[in-house]
Motif scaffolding. Structure first.
Motif, PDB file in Angstrom:
ATOM      1  N   GLU A 216       0.810  -1.214   0.000  1.00  0.00           N
ATOM      2  CA  GLU A 216       0.000   0.000   0.000  1.00  0.00           C
ATOM      3  C   GLU A 216       0.848   1.271   0.000  1.00  0.00           C
ATOM      4  O   GLU A 216       0.443   2.282  -0.533  1.00  0.00           O
ATOM      5  CB  GLU A 216      -0.932  -0.009   1.210  1.00  0.00           C
ATOM      6  CG  GLU A 216      -1.943  -1.146   1.197  1.00  0.00           C
ATOM      7  CD  GLU A 216      -2.898  -1.043   2.361  1.00  0.00           C
ATOM      8  OE1 GLU A 216      -2.813  -0.073   3.106  1.00  0.00           O
ATOM      9  OE2 GLU A 216      -3.735  -1.944   2.511  1.00  0.00           O
ATOM     10  N   ASN A 217       1.998   1.248   0.619  1.00  0.00           N
ATOM     11  CA  ASN A 217       2.762   2.474   0.784  1.00  0.00           C
ATOM     12  C   ASN A 217       4.055   2.454  -0.021  1.00  0.00           C
ATOM     13  O   ASN A 217       5.091   2.923   0.427  1.00  0.00           O
ATOM     14  CB  ASN A 217       3.082   2.696   2.271  1.00  0.00           C
ATOM     15  CG  ASN A 217       1.831   2.848   3.096  1.00  0.00           C
ATOM     16  OD1 ASN A 217       0.854   3.400   2.632  1.00  0.00           O
ATOM     17  ND2 ASN A 217       1.870   2.362   4.329  1.00  0.00           N
ATOM     18  N   ASN A 218       3.996   1.905  -1.201  1.00  0.00           N
ATOM     19  CA  ASN A 218       5.207   1.766  -2.010  1.00  0.00           C
ATOM     20  C   ASN A 218       4.929   2.281  -3.416  1.00  0.00           C
ATOM     21  O   ASN A 218       4.879   1.519  -4.368  1.00  0.00           O
ATOM     22  CB  ASN A 218       5.659   0.305  -2.037  1.00  0.00           C
ATOM     23  CG  ASN A 218       7.008   0.134  -2.704  1.00  0.00           C
ATOM     24  OD1 ASN A 218       7.777   1.078  -2.795  1.00  0.00           O
ATOM     25  ND2 ASN A 218       7.275  -1.073  -3.171  1.00  0.00           N
ATOM     26  N   ALA A 219       4.722   3.577  -3.527  1.00  0.00           N
ATOM     27  CA  ALA A 219       4.428   4.179  -4.821  1.00  0.00           C
ATOM     28  C   ALA A 219       5.720   4.630  -5.488  1.00  0.00           C
ATOM     29  O   ALA A 219       6.559   5.267  -4.848  1.00  0.00           O
ATOM     30  CB  ALA A 219       3.489   5.369  -4.661  1.00  0.00           C
ATOM     31  N   PRO A 220       5.938   4.305  -6.759  1.00  0.00           N
ATOM     32  CA  PRO A 220       7.143   4.791  -7.458  1.00  0.00           C
ATOM     33  C   PRO A 220       7.177   6.308  -7.506  1.00  0.00           C
ATOM     34  O   PRO A 220       6.138   6.984  -7.470  1.00  0.00           O
ATOM     35  CB  PRO A 220       6.988   4.191  -8.871  1.00  0.00           C
ATOM     36  CG  PRO A 220       6.076   3.020  -8.687  1.00  0.00           C
ATOM     37  CD  PRO A 220       5.132   3.403  -7.597  1.00  0.00           C
TER      38      PRO A 220
ATOM     39  N   LEU B  58      -5.367   8.529  -8.478  1.00  0.00           N
ATOM     40  CA  LEU B  58      -6.367   7.698  -7.825  1.00  0.00           C
ATOM     41  C   LEU B  58      -6.148   6.247  -8.222  1.00  0.00           C
ATOM     42  O   LEU B  58      -5.812   5.952  -9.372  1.00  0.00           O
ATOM     43  CB  LEU B  58      -7.780   8.143  -8.207  1.00  0.00           C
ATOM     44  CG  LEU B  58      -8.160   9.583  -7.848  1.00  0.00           C
ATOM     45  CD1 LEU B  58      -9.567   9.896  -8.332  1.00  0.00           C
ATOM     46  CD2 LEU B  58      -8.056   9.823  -6.352  1.00  0.00           C
ATOM     47  N   GLY B  59      -6.335   5.342  -7.273  1.00  0.00           N
ATOM     48  CA  GLY B  59      -6.157   3.927  -7.538  1.00  0.00           C
ATOM     49  C   GLY B  59      -7.277   3.107  -6.943  1.00  0.00           C
ATOM     50  O   GLY B  59      -7.740   3.379  -5.830  1.00  0.00           O
TER      51      GLY B  59
ATOM     52  N   VAL C 288     -10.900   3.193  -2.796  1.00  0.00           N
ATOM     53  CA  VAL C 288     -10.340   4.217  -3.675  1.00  0.00           C
ATOM     54  C   VAL C 288      -9.214   4.905  -2.918  1.00  0.00           C
ATOM     55  O   VAL C 288      -9.423   5.498  -1.861  1.00  0.00           O
ATOM     56  CB  VAL C 288     -11.413   5.234  -4.094  1.00  0.00           C
ATOM     57  CG1 VAL C 288     -10.791   6.321  -4.978  1.00  0.00           C
ATOM     58  CG2 VAL C 288     -12.541   4.539  -4.834  1.00  0.00           C
ATOM     59  N   MET C 289      -7.999   4.789  -3.448  1.00  0.00           N
ATOM     60  CA  MET C 289      -6.811   5.320  -2.794  1.00  0.00           C
ATOM     61  C   MET C 289      -6.342   6.579  -3.520  1.00  0.00           C
ATOM     62  O   MET C 289      -6.487   6.710  -4.738  1.00  0.00           O
ATOM     63  CB  MET C 289      -5.695   4.283  -2.775  1.00  0.00           C
ATOM     64  CG  MET C 289      -6.100   2.919  -2.236  1.00  0.00           C
ATOM     65  SD  MET C 289      -6.600   2.964  -0.505  1.00  0.00           S
ATOM     66  CE  MET C 289      -5.010   3.213   0.268  1.00  0.00           C
ATOM     67  N   ASN C 290      -5.759   7.484  -2.736  1.00  0.00           N
ATOM     68  CA  ASN C 290      -5.247   8.743  -3.271  1.00  0.00           C
ATOM     69  C   ASN C 290      -3.769   8.853  -2.912  1.00  0.00           C
ATOM     70  O   ASN C 290      -3.390   8.640  -1.769  1.00  0.00           O
ATOM     71  CB  ASN C 290      -6.032   9.912  -2.681  1.00  0.00           C
ATOM     72  CG  ASN C 290      -5.652  11.237  -3.324  1.00  0.00           C
ATOM     73  OD1 ASN C 290      -4.978  11.265  -4.346  1.00  0.00           O
ATOM     74  ND2 ASN C 290      -6.083  12.328  -2.734  1.00  0.00           N
TER      75      ASN C 290
ATOM     76  N   GLN D 298       3.706  12.889   0.098  1.00  0.00           N
ATOM     77  CA  GLN D 298       4.815  12.195   0.735  1.00  0.00           C
ATOM     78  C   GLN D 298       5.134  10.868   0.067  1.00  0.00           C
ATOM     79  O   GLN D 298       6.048  10.155   0.492  1.00  0.00           O
ATOM     80  CB  GLN D 298       4.514  11.957   2.219  1.00  0.00           C
ATOM     81  CG  GLN D 298       4.470  13.223   3.052  1.00  0.00           C
ATOM     82  CD  GLN D 298       3.154  13.960   2.913  1.00  0.00           C
ATOM     83  OE1 GLN D 298       2.225  13.440   2.307  1.00  0.00           O
ATOM     84  NE2 GLN D 298       3.061  15.148   3.475  1.00  0.00           N
ATOM     85  N   GLY D 299       4.388  10.482  -0.965  1.00  0.00           N
ATOM     86  CA  GLY D 299       4.682   9.273  -1.707  1.00  0.00           C
ATOM     87  C   GLY D 299       3.986   8.040  -1.196  1.00  0.00           C
ATOM     88  O   GLY D 299       4.381   6.927  -1.545  1.00  0.00           O
ATOM     89  N   TYR D 300       2.962   8.182  -0.372  1.00  0.00           N
ATOM     90  CA  TYR D 300       2.231   7.018   0.110  1.00  0.00           C
ATOM     91  C   TYR D 300       0.765   7.142  -0.287  1.00  0.00           C
ATOM     92  O   TYR D 300       0.236   8.231  -0.498  1.00  0.00           O
ATOM     93  CB  TYR D 300       2.367   6.867   1.631  1.00  0.00           C
ATOM     94  CG  TYR D 300       1.736   7.989   2.426  1.00  0.00           C
ATOM     95  CD1 TYR D 300       0.406   7.933   2.821  1.00  0.00           C
ATOM     96  CD2 TYR D 300       2.473   9.108   2.786  1.00  0.00           C
ATOM     97  CE1 TYR D 300      -0.168   8.953   3.542  1.00  0.00           C
ATOM     98  CE2 TYR D 300       1.912  10.137   3.503  1.00  0.00           C
ATOM     99  CZ  TYR D 300       0.584  10.053   3.890  1.00  0.00           C
ATOM    100  OH  TYR D 300       0.008  11.072   4.586  1.00  0.00           O
ATOM    101  N   TRP D 301       0.121   5.970  -0.353  1.00  0.00           N
ATOM    102  CA  TRP D 301      -1.297   5.923  -0.708  1.00  0.00           C
ATOM    103  C   TRP D 301      -2.138   6.092   0.550  1.00  0.00           C
ATOM    104  O   TRP D 301      -1.824   5.550   1.603  1.00  0.00           O
ATOM    105  CB  TRP D 301      -1.640   4.587  -1.363  1.00  0.00           C
ATOM    106  CG  TRP D 301      -0.985   4.377  -2.691  1.00  0.00           C
ATOM    107  CD1 TRP D 301       0.183   3.724  -2.928  1.00  0.00           C
ATOM    108  CD2 TRP D 301      -1.453   4.809  -3.973  1.00  0.00           C
ATOM    109  NE1 TRP D 301       0.475   3.721  -4.260  1.00  0.00           N
ATOM    110  CE2 TRP D 301      -0.517   4.382  -4.939  1.00  0.00           C
ATOM    111  CE3 TRP D 301      -2.576   5.517  -4.398  1.00  0.00           C
ATOM    112  CZ2 TRP D 301      -0.662   4.634  -6.289  1.00  0.00           C
ATOM    113  CZ3 TRP D 301      -2.731   5.777  -5.752  1.00  0.00           C
ATOM    114  CH2 TRP D 301      -1.788   5.339  -6.677  1.00  0.00           C
ATOM    115  N   GLU D 302      -3.214   6.836   0.412  1.00  0.00           N
ATOM    116  CA  GLU D 302      -4.123   7.049   1.540  1.00  0.00           C
ATOM    117  C   GLU D 302      -5.549   6.796   1.082  1.00  0.00           C
ATOM    118  O   GLU D 302      -5.953   7.218   0.005  1.00  0.00           O
ATOM    119  CB  GLU D 302      -3.991   8.473   2.079  1.00  0.00           C
ATOM    120  CG  GLU D 302      -4.818   8.729   3.320  1.00  0.00           C
ATOM    121  CD  GLU D 302      -4.612  10.133   3.850  1.00  0.00           C
ATOM    122  OE1 GLU D 302      -3.839  10.308   4.799  1.00  0.00           O
ATOM    123  OE2 GLU D 302      -5.223  11.066   3.300  1.00  0.00           O
ATOM    124  N   LYS D 303      -6.289   6.119   1.925  1.00  0.00           N
ATOM    125  CA  LYS D 303      -7.663   5.774   1.586  1.00  0.00           C
ATOM    126  C   LYS D 303      -8.536   7.011   1.616  1.00  0.00           C
ATOM    127  O   LYS D 303      -8.480   7.803   2.546  1.00  0.00           O
ATOM    128  CB  LYS D 303      -8.198   4.726   2.567  1.00  0.00           C
ATOM    129  CG  LYS D 303      -9.631   4.306   2.293  1.00  0.00           C
ATOM    130  CD  LYS D 303     -10.094   3.273   3.315  1.00  0.00           C
ATOM    131  CE  LYS D 303     -11.553   2.898   3.081  1.00  0.00           C
ATOM    132  NZ  LYS D 303     -12.019   1.916   4.082  1.00  0.00           N
TER     133      LYS D 303
END
Length: 900
Positions: free
Chosen positions: A312-316, A324-325, A417-419, A423-428
């Motif tokens: 979840e917290n590993n966005a390139p 959005l994911g 739905v994640m945003n 800071q480079g991490y996904w948040e719900k």
């Protein structure tokens, strides 16, 4: 066959006896003999049936297989076995099921398969471990961190299982699109499919009223199904119109080549893009999109789980902020939960099979082998798959039942739905609650209250024009101060004092003395002062200090024009300095109210609180709009102020007044109201408002009432009704922002720059005057001496008149002689001779002067006559004889002067 007939007869007789007993008890009166007869018949039937089942019916052993991710850790293997054992025990001892009467469900055969097995390994595991145990279904669960990394092996296994007719209950979080490419497969997919994810993407677009979009995919497994699913859902949509602008399949792998393929998006009008690819491919695509400038705030990218990945917290780093994911949980812990759920599907499918009377005495033994001695396809596999597909398992958390669509996908799935944050991490993305939820869920048509307008709410609601402007501001408390011991120094800051004391005074003193030394009327660049001229460098300092502070003391003034002009310039500077100093000193010599005059949210005391001693303390109300704004826009301040937050604005005001907080940040309108209602009038709102917004009435999107409310709101604003209501209800006796007495600030060099410019211009003009003075003595004075004896110019300047007269020339010559030193004896002899002749000439002149006075003047001839004055005779008081006698005497004196 006998067992089946006996069991069927027992069930029918048991049913008839029950119905007969009910009818007898309801319709007729029951005698003891009749009742006893019915009990005996019922008991005989039950005993006979139980005997038949006990001795004539034998339970069939049921085997299943479970293919799970390979792990070298024993703890992981034990966890797999424990979860399968728990699921098996829940089927046997939990809710009563008929399968336990007819089937003996064995513990599944667990096979751990590597991440990317070869076809030989797959075939070996299938033949040696699964088919040899006569399994009737396979549980297949994988969750690789890299989507599609084992797509070929997964597809090969599913094709084999479909060829053999073995049903597969799968949870392929890393290959959810592969099974839809396999023809004639008997697969139930527990992971959300591409159809579910495409539906979630379109629902996001519907929520934010985005009609036009494009589709980008790579050639990974399921990309055709994704495009087909989106197209079908767009065609099936009746309440919202979608428009697919472009559909493009990216075939390149290098960023530069990808940029060439998607360059058309740069010139397209589309701003919403759906992306289906792997995580690695998504990074290259987003990097190319960033190079083309199509990842800014004007573009929205919505990606599937395959791009999001399992972490979840590993966005390139190439992924743009705000992406959005569509996401579902694919962690190892979720895989363990899915093991139990998959086995429950298997158990409930067996239950449906047993409960169908058509399947009485039917065996579920595939009898498949890999040695070619038996059949290569299980004929009952399709039938058993239909029972598995028709299960309906109650949810343990109160959600919808677990059910499947005809294509083997889940009916109901849970997606998030994640945003992507900065800071480079996904948040719900959170769900709306409160008043917003009331409107979105259709329970209200309008919200009429102090409802703040912000960008998040505007995405789902429509607002009227604001009826009250507001923002975020800061409130502080006033404190009574004392007179500082160094108040006399506070009118100017340190730099200004240094410029005055160490630079201006030094420059003025040196300039005045330098100009006096350079001036022909002063030192005339000599190393000793002229006769009777009391002026030196230290006396220049005394002159400068006396002029600066207006002291009435004895002064020695310079003689040169340039030095005097420079002194006047310094006097003008002193007047300006004293006026500014005196006016500003009054503000520092009185007792005043002090407060923190912050400039706003950007004030450095809020950004760097530890630079003050003690540190600056400020806070807000948690979970309010101000708290949200600070969290998103000022993360550093947000983390610092957590320890000083208060539960309500009232508590924050109390903390500011008692000194627990130095400042409190909150909604501007609320703080203005509380400051106006303060009994002590000690509160002030300071600084500029930020995050400007307003209060408005909220409506659902495209509400028919919005225009009517806006019409009257504008009317009330134009005729002043809103302003009158605001003054009546919100203003108190205290003025929170007006009539504030700010603490005086020392004047800096910018405010005092005009005086320094005056001094600088004066020095420049003095240089000009010095040049004119030298030009006069060198070129002009000799011409004026021939035309005038000094009388006219003496009226303008005594020094100029003296320089043109005889006496002045004599004094100048005497000074030259006094300072003259010869280098040889001959020069000294000649100098002594000239001095002797000069003395004799002076005696002769005195004698002639006496004779002149005796003959022409009625005054006492013993009085000396001043030759520096010009004497003239009048024709009225003299006879012609006396005039003739006088003129030769004047001519004789002039000749003597010429000789000397």
């Amino acid at each position: 066959m006998k067992t089946f007939v006996m069991r069927y007869i027992c069930q029918q007789f048991e049913y008839m006896i029950r119905r007969l007993a009910v009818m007898v008890f309801r319709i007729v009166s029951v005698t003891p003999s009749t009742f006893q007869l019915l009990l005996v018949a019922w008991a005989l039937i039950l005993v006979s049936c139980s005997y038949s089942e006990k001795y004539d019916f034998k339970k069939q052993d049921i085997y299943s297989g479970a293919i799970l991710p390979h792990s070298t850790f024993t703890s992981v293997k034990r966890t797999y076995n424990r979860r399968l054992s728990d699921a098996l025990q829940s089927l046997k001892k939990g809710q009563p099921l008929n399968i336990n009467k007819y089937f003996n469900i064995k513990f599944p055969k667990v096979v751990q398969m590597s991440l990317n097995p070869s076809p030989t390994e797959i075939l070996s595991k299938l033949c040696d471990d699964l088919l040899s145990n006569d399994v009737i279904a396979v549980l297949y669960l994988t969750n690789s961190d890299f989507f599609g990394s084992n797509a070929a092996s997964v597809q090969y296994f599913l094709q084999l299982s479909g060829y053999l007719g073995l049903p597969v209950i799968a949870w392929n979080a890393d290959n959810f699109g592969v099974e839809q490419q396999v023809s004639d497969s008997l697969i139930l997919q527990l992971a959300p499919s591409v159809k579910h994810q495409s539906a979630a993407m379109l629902s996001i677009m519907k929520r934010y009223f985005w009609h036009h979009f494009s589709i980008l995919t790579t050639i990974i497994g399921g990309h055709d199904d994704f495009i087909r699913a989106v197209r079908n859902q767009v065609l099936d949509s009746t309440d919202f119109r979608y428009n697919i602008m472009d559909v493009f399949v990216i075939k390149k792998k290098i960023r530069k080549e990808i940029a060439e393929e998607i360059e058309f998006l740069k010139y397209s009008e589309v701003r919403v893009i759906l992306l289906y690819s792997t995580k690695e491919e998504g990074a290259e695509i987003m990097g190319a999109a960033d190079d083309l400038g199509i990842t800014g705030k004007n573009y929205v990218w919505i990606v599937t789980q395959s791009v999001f990945g399992t972490a979840e917290n590993n966005a390139p780093t190439e992924f743009p902020v705000g992406m959005l994911g569509v996401h579902f949980n694919a962690t190892k812990a979720r895989l363990q939960d899915e093991i139990e759920r998959a086995f429950n599907v298997f158990g409930y499918g067996l239950e449906l099979f047993v409960n169908d009377p058509r399947n009485e005495n039917k065996s579920l033994s595939p009898g498949l082998k890999c040695n070619g001695s038996s059949t290569d396809h299980w004929s009952k596999g399709d039938m058993f798959f239909r029972y598995l597909r028709n299960v309906s398992i109650p949810s343990s958390n109160g959600g919808p039942n677990l059910e499947f669509n005809p294509d083997g996908t889940l009916k109901y799935v849970e997606l998030e739905v994640m945003n992507l944050k900065s800071q480079g991490y996904w948040e719900k993305n959170g769900t709306w609650n409160g008043l917003v939820a009331e409107i979105l869920e259709g329970r209200a048509d309008v919200v009429v209250t102090s409802f703040k307008i912000n960008s998040e709410r505007q995405t789902v609601l429509d607002f009227t024009v604001p009826f009250l402007e507001t923002g975020i501001t800061i409130i502080v408390a006033k404190h009574t101060g004392i007179i500082s011991p160094k108040a006399f120094l506070e009118p100017f800051d340190t730099i200004s004092w240094l410029l005055i004391l160490l630079i201006s005074i030094q420059v003025a003193a040196f300039a005045i003395f330098l100009f006096e030394w350079l001036s022909p009327f002063g030192y005339d660049m000599k190393m000793s002062p002229p006769r009777d001229h009391k002026f030196s460098l230290f006396r220049t300092y005394w002159l400068v200090w006396a002029i600066l502070f207006g002291a009435s003391v004895n002064l020695d003034c310079p003689r040169g024009y340039t030095a005097r002009f420079m002194s006047n310039i310094w006097a003008m500077f002193a007047v300006v300095f004293l006026a500014i100093y005196t006016a500003n000193l009054a503000a520092f010599m009185i007792t005043r109210e002090e407060f923190y005059d912050l400039s706003g949210i950007e004030d450095k005391r809020l950004h760097y609180p530890f630079e003050l001693d003690p540190p600056f303390r400020f806070g807000t109300v948690p979970l309010a709009n101000t708290w949200t704004v600070m969290k998103d826009r000022k993360p550093g301040m947000f983390s610092y102020m957590k320890r000083y937050n208060r539960s309500s604005p009232i508590e924050g005001i109390k903390a500011v007044k008692t000194g627990e907080l130095d400042a409190f940040i909150y909604d501007a309108t609320v703080l203005e109201y509380l400051a106006g209602q303060d009994n002590e009038c000690r509160l002030l709102t300071v600084g500029a408002w930020c995050s400007m917004t307003g209060y408005g009435f909220a409506f659902p999107k495209k509400s028919k009432y919005l225009n009517m409310f806006n019409k009257y709101m504008i009317q009330y604003r134009e005729n002043g009704d809103l302003d009158r209501l605001q003054r009546f209800w919100l203003q108190g006796i205290c003025k929170p922002t007006k009539n504030k007495r700010n603490a005086s600030n020392p004047l800096d060099t910018n405010q005092f720059m005009s005086a320094f410019l005056l001094l600088g211009c004066g020095v420049f003009l003095t240089l000009v005057v010095l040049g004119l003075e030298h030009v006069y003595f060198k070129y002009i004075r000799q011409h004026l001496a021939k035309k005038d004896t000094g009388s006219c110019f003496a009226l303008v300047s005594l020094s100029m008149g003296k320089s043109l007269s005889f006496r002045g020339a004599v004094y100048e010559a005497q000074d030259m002689l006094k300072r003259h030193r010869c280098k040889d004896p001959i020069c000294d002899t000649q100098l002594w001779k000239a001095r002797h002749e000069l003395d004799m000439a002076r005696l002769k002149l005195k004698q002639l002067q006496k004779e002149l006075y005796l003959k022409t003047s009625p005054v006492d001839p013993r009085e000396p006559r001043d030759f520096t004055k010009n004497y003239s005779s009048t024709n009225e008081s003299q006879t012609p004889h006396s005039r003739l006698y006088y003129r030769p005497m004047r001519k004789e004196i002039a000749e003597y002067e010429t000789v000397i």
